[in-house]
Structures are given as C-alpha cells and as structure tokens.
Design a protein around this motif. Structure first.
Motif, PDB file in Angstrom:
ATOM      1  N   VAL A   1     -11.573  -8.542  -2.650  1.00 25.93           N
ATOM      2  CA  VAL A   1     -11.825  -7.510  -3.655  1.00 25.93           C
ATOM      3  C   VAL A   1     -10.617  -7.447  -4.584  1.00 25.93           C
ATOM      4  N   ASP A   2     -10.819  -6.903  -5.779  1.00 28.72           N
ATOM      5  CA  ASP A   2      -9.710  -6.812  -6.733  1.00 28.72           C
ATOM      6  C   ASP A   2      -8.613  -5.858  -6.265  1.00 28.72           C
ATOM      7  N   HIS A   3      -9.026  -4.764  -5.616  1.00 27.42           N
ATOM      8  CA  HIS A   3      -8.050  -3.743  -5.195  1.00 27.42           C
ATOM      9  C   HIS A   3      -8.273  -3.410  -3.720  1.00 27.42           C
ATOM     10  N   ARG A   4      -7.330  -3.786  -2.884  1.00 23.17           N
ATOM     11  CA  ARG A   4      -7.430  -3.482  -1.450  1.00 23.17           C
ATOM     12  C   ARG A   4      -6.947  -2.047  -1.227  1.00 23.17           C
ATOM     13  N   ILE A   5      -7.743  -1.282  -0.494  1.00 21.01           N
ATOM     14  CA  ILE A   5      -7.409   0.117  -0.211  1.00 21.01           C
ATOM     15  C   ILE A   5      -6.722   0.189   1.151  1.00 21.01           C
ATOM     16  N   GLU A   6      -5.555   0.798   1.186  1.00 19.43           N
ATOM     17  CA  GLU A   6      -4.788   0.906   2.429  1.00 19.43           C
ATOM     18  C   GLU A   6      -5.438   1.934   3.365  1.00 19.43           C
ATOM     19  N   TYR A   7      -5.491   1.570   4.635  1.00 23.71           N
ATOM     20  CA  TYR A   7      -6.122   2.384   5.677  1.00 23.71           C
ATOM     21  C   TYR A   7      -5.550   3.798   5.725  1.00 23.71           C
ATOM     22  N   MET A   8      -6.431   4.785   5.756  1.00 26.80           N
ATOM     23  CA  MET A   8      -6.168   6.211   5.921  1.00 26.80           C
ATOM     24  C   MET A   8      -5.431   6.870   4.752  1.00 26.80           C
TER      25      MET A   8
END
Length: 78
Positions: free
Chosen positions: A22-29
């Motif tokens: 994906v273009d933007h990885r979302i950090e967990y929590m």
C-alpha cells in the motif's frame, strides 16, 4: 470478500519485514490504525462477515510476545 463468498477475516499485526503493498502503511495501534480498524469492524458487521482478532503482536523465539505468567503458570498447549 463478501462478494466472493468468504465468511470473514482474520486480523493480526505481523510486525515483520513484510513487503509494503500500500502507499501508506499504518502503524499498529495508532489513532489512524484504530480509525481504520473501527471502519473494518463496521463494514464486516454490515456485510455479515465474521472478524477474528489475534490477541498478540506476533512471536519471538516461538513464543507470543507480551506479558505472560512465568514458569509453571505459563500457558501450555498439549
């Protein structure tokens, strides 16, 4: 997934060196992750999909990371 006949999803944080797809990885929590997770749970509910959640952030040395009872009190699978 619903359109293809799948019954649900498994959610877990692998926290490994997985390829970024994906273009933007979302950090967990993070707050952004929590918003995305809330959206996913709402969508699953609307579509009648089951959502299963792994309760730990992966494994290290074959053991789940996190706070677990020591010694004789630890969880065992036989």
């Amino acid at each position: 997934m619903h359109r293809e006949g799948l019954g649900g999803v498994q959610v877990f944080d692998a926290a490994l060196a997985t390829p970024q797809v994906v273009d933007h990885r979302i950090e967990y929590m993070t707050p952004e992750w929590k918003d995305a997770f809330r959206y996913a749970t709402t969508l699953c509910d609307q579509l009648g999909l089951e959502m299963a959640i792994a309760g730990s952030q992966g494994e290290r040395d074959g053991r789940s990371m996190g706070h677990w009872p020591p010694g004789d009190e630890e969880v065992r699978v036989e």
